[in-house]
Design an enzyme around this catalytic site. Structure first.
Site, PDB file in Angstrom:
ATOM      1  N   GLY A  72      11.330  -1.634   6.023  1.00 55.57           N
ATOM      2  CA  GLY A  72      11.140  -1.349   7.442  1.00 55.57           C
ATOM      3  C   GLY A  72       9.792  -1.902   7.893  1.00 55.57           C
ATOM      4  O   GLY A  72       8.967  -2.307   7.073  1.00 55.57           O
ATOM      5  N   GLN A  74       7.213  -0.484   8.953  1.00 57.92           N
ATOM      6  CA  GLN A  74       6.078   0.278   8.417  1.00 57.92           C
ATOM      7  C   GLN A  74       6.286   0.601   6.937  1.00 57.92           C
ATOM      8  O   GLN A  74       5.838   1.646   6.457  1.00 57.92           O
ATOM      9  CB  GLN A  74       5.885   1.568   9.226  1.00 57.92           C
ATOM     10  N   SER A  75       6.969  -0.270   6.238  1.00 54.99           N
ATOM     11  CA  SER A  75       7.295  -0.017   4.837  1.00 54.99           C
ATOM     12  C   SER A  75       6.055   0.199   3.956  1.00 54.99           C
ATOM     13  O   SER A  75       5.176  -0.672   3.874  1.00 54.99           O
ATOM     14  CB  SER A  75       8.090  -1.216   4.303  1.00 54.99           C
ATOM     15  N   ASN A  76       6.005   1.338   3.295  1.00 54.19           N
ATOM     16  CA  ASN A  76       4.941   1.591   2.310  1.00 54.19           C
ATOM     17  C   ASN A  76       5.147   0.701   1.093  1.00 54.19           C
ATOM     18  O   ASN A  76       4.198   0.268   0.455  1.00 54.19           O
ATOM     19  CB  ASN A  76       4.968   3.057   1.867  1.00 54.19           C
ATOM     20  N   CYS A  78       6.448  -2.338   1.006  1.00 54.58           N
ATOM     21  CA  CYS A  78       5.996  -3.707   1.263  1.00 54.58           C
ATOM     22  C   CYS A  78       4.473  -3.798   1.200  1.00 54.58           C
ATOM     23  O   CYS A  78       3.922  -4.733   0.616  1.00 54.58           O
ATOM     24  CB  CYS A  78       6.517  -4.196   2.619  1.00 54.58           C
TER      25      CYS A  78
END
Ligand SMILES: *Cc1c(COP(=O)(O)O)cnc(C)c1O
Length: 329
Positions: A72, A74-76, A78
């Site tokens: 997403g 706001q992917s943690n 990534c």
């Protein structure tokens, strides 16, 4: 003795287990403990680094020098991938669900700071074609001379799952040191790898407690299938014969709320109350929903027979910033 795959040691481990005295008293149920996997690091903070320690070891052993993954906006996961890549001198390419007009904030801002290349795709493409898109990017980058390695969403596959196998070993060790036994372990579930790793270790190490996943998207059936398949993928790395049943997978469905990464006011209010009460910041996408769910279940009496429960704080602090205007103080 079971031998699990090797890892690269990056995270600050073991993470602490603390007792949430005030929340436990307020809810009047079991004693609630919290495992601070939000403190596995700063740039790499959260649960994803535990999985990436195993995944990236595999990538490096194969001679790869560029990590491709997806998530997403706001992917943690990534952000943690961009951080571990920078640390190890690898390149990273992130395929994010969203558009290039999005304000640089929270994890997305950190992705940039950490030097990741970012590609945006539509929610439809993300849902149906993300693996295909990552395969195409891999070919494109191979032509440019890189050796890319694709990490699936959340590093939730057979190899990534070992991150939480190791976490379960830690929990068992900490139970001895603290002289406490957890009847239940509760964790937010988004792509299933964290849950799967814990359950794999529960089986192999004969852990005598139940693991509950609070899903933050999709439903009970989706996660039973997903976790079941990760469990078998992980067991292929081990030379043991393991049998799993979907009935062993406990999903506390009912707390997705308005949908993945969309918050209800009661969830945000819960995050605010908990921050004031315990000095612990939950995130709106995962841990806020999961602990809200735990609190609701305790109020309903579903944890009546438990003496001690352990909530795994899987991180996500940078996700509060893009949602700051939604909080009502
Ligand atoms: C990804 C994530 C989870 C979910 O873990 P999965 O292994 O994907 O199920 C929970 N909490 C946070 C903060 C996360 O970033």
């Amino acid at each position: 003795m079971i031998k699990i795959p090797e890892r690269i040691s990056i995270a600050n481990l073991p993470t602490k287990i603390e007792k949430m005295k005030k929340l436990s008293k307020k809810l009047g149920g079991p004693d609630i403990y919290i495992k601070r996997d939000d403190q596995t690091g700063i740039e790499v903070s959260g649960n994803k680094i535990r999985k990436l320690e195993f995944t990236v070891k595999e990538a490096v052993d194969k001679g790869c020098n560029l990590l491709i993954t997806c998530g997403g906006i706001q992917s943690n996961h990534c952000r943690a991938t961009a951080a571990i890549a920078a640390k190890l001198g690898l390149n990273s390419c992130l395929v994010l669900k969203g558009n290039s007009g999005t304000e640089l904030n929270g994890n997305l801002f950190l992705d940039k700071l950490l030097g990741a290349e970012i590609r945006f795709i539509t929610p439809e493409d993300y849902k149906d074609k993300r693996m295909k898109i990552m395969e195409q990017i891999k070919i494109e980058l191979e032509h440019k001379g890189f050796k890319p390695y694709i990490i699936p969403e959340g590093a939730s596959n057979g190899i990534g799952g070992f991150g939480y196998y190791k976490a379960m070993e830690e929990i068992i060790e900490q139970e001895k040191e603290m002289n406490v036994h957890f009847d239940r372990i509760i964790v937010a579930t988004g792509s299933g790898g964290t849950y799967s790793g814990l359950l794999l270790a529960k089986k192999i190490l004969n852990y005598n407690g139940d693991i509950y996943g609070v899903n933050v998207c999709d439903d009970d059936e989706y996660f039973k299938n997903k976790i079941y398949s990760i469990l078998y993928e992980s067991s292929e790395y081990l030379n043991v014969n393991l049998e799993f049943s979907k009935d062993e997978i406990n999903i506390l469905d009912g707390y997705v709320g308005r949908g993945y990464a969309i918050s209800r006011q009661e969830e945000l209010q819960f995050i605010y109350e908990l921050a004031k009460l315990e000095g612990i910041i939950l995130d709106p996408v995962y841990t806020g929903k999961a602990m809200y769910g735990l609190a609701e279940e305790i109020k309903r009496g579903s944890f009546k027979e438990c003496k001690n429960v352990l909530f795994v704080h899987t991180g996500g602090i940078f996700g509060v910033f893009p949602q700051k205007d939604l909080f009502e103080f």
